[in-house]
Design a protein around this motif. Sequence first.
Motif, mmCIF file in Angstrom:
data_model
loop_
_atom_site.group_PDB
_atom_site.id
_atom_site.type_symbol
_atom_site.label_atom_id
_atom_site.label_comp_id
_atom_site.label_asym_id
_atom_site.label_seq_id
_atom_site.Cartn_x
_atom_site.Cartn_y
_atom_site.Cartn_z
ATOM 1 N N ILE A 110 32.422 65.599 37.848
ATOM 2 C CA ILE A 110 31.448 64.523 37.631
ATOM 3 C C ILE A 110 32.079 63.162 37.902
ATOM 4 N N GLU A 111 33.304 62.937 37.413
ATOM 5 C CA GLU A 111 33.986 61.666 37.676
ATOM 6 C C GLU A 111 34.202 61.472 39.179
ATOM 7 N N GLY A 112 34.607 62.509 39.882
ATOM 8 C CA GLY A 112 34.797 62.415 41.325
ATOM 9 C C GLY A 112 33.502 62.116 42.054
ATOM 10 N N LEU A 113 32.429 62.742 41.622
ATOM 11 C CA LEU A 113 31.125 62.492 42.239
ATOM 12 C C LEU A 113 30.678 61.052 42.002
ATOM 13 N N LYS A 114 30.874 60.562 40.771
ATOM 14 C CA LYS A 114 30.492 59.175 40.484
ATOM 15 C C LYS A 114 31.296 58.205 41.354
ATOM 16 N N ARG A 115 32.591 58.452 41.494
ATOM 17 C CA ARG A 115 33.418 57.568 42.328
ATOM 18 C C ARG A 115 32.999 57.646 43.796
ATOM 19 N N GLU A 116 32.689 58.848 44.253
ATOM 20 C CA GLU A 116 32.234 59.027 45.634
ATOM 21 C C GLU A 116 30.964 58.231 45.899
ATOM 22 N N VAL A 117 29.992 58.359 45.012
ATOM 23 C CA VAL A 117 28.731 57.629 45.189
ATOM 24 C C VAL A 117 28.985 56.138 45.109
ATOM 25 N N TYR A 118 29.764 55.708 44.120
ATOM 26 C CA TYR A 118 29.991 54.276 43.940
ATOM 27 C C TYR A 118 30.693 53.660 45.144
ATOM 28 N N TYR A 119 31.825 54.208 45.536
ATOM 29 C CA TYR A 119 32.634 53.573 46.576
ATOM 30 C C TYR A 119 32.114 53.812 47.988
ATOM 31 N N ASN A 120 31.453 54.957 48.230
ATOM 32 C CA ASN A 120 31.034 55.247 49.598
ATOM 33 C C ASN A 120 29.569 54.945 49.888
#
Length: 145
Positions: A110-120
Amino acid sequence: MMGIPAVSVSDWLIPDVSPKRFPQCDYDFVYMTKKANLKACVSDILNRYDEVREQVDYFRLRTFGEVGGCAEKIMDILDDCIDGRPIRYEKLASASREKVPFDKYRFHVIEGLKREVYYNYKQRSKIVSVLWNVARGTKRVLTGR
């Protein structure tokens, strides 16, 4: 990372760029507030300090793998490299892939997905940015932060 509750004041300008900017904080463990509500926010954290500290520790232990002596080892390695000495620590062997508990695996996915959506995506798409901000605002209202 230090086990201390973090507060971000969303309407303080940060002078690190020109023009000045508002802080950008997308971490779940940070309490967001406005300058006018800062005293009430800090009071609430202090009144519930044990509960808040538990939440901070929960996030810290699941996010940082080597809480403790890693900074000392890094400085020792840097000192050895700068002074031209052999590095005093053995090279770390690659860790074999282990099964992790499901809740820890889920947390990192979930943390990785949130970072992916946020930064990309949030930074590049106005629609995703609006949806992100609505979702974050809704979560903050529901959790009381």
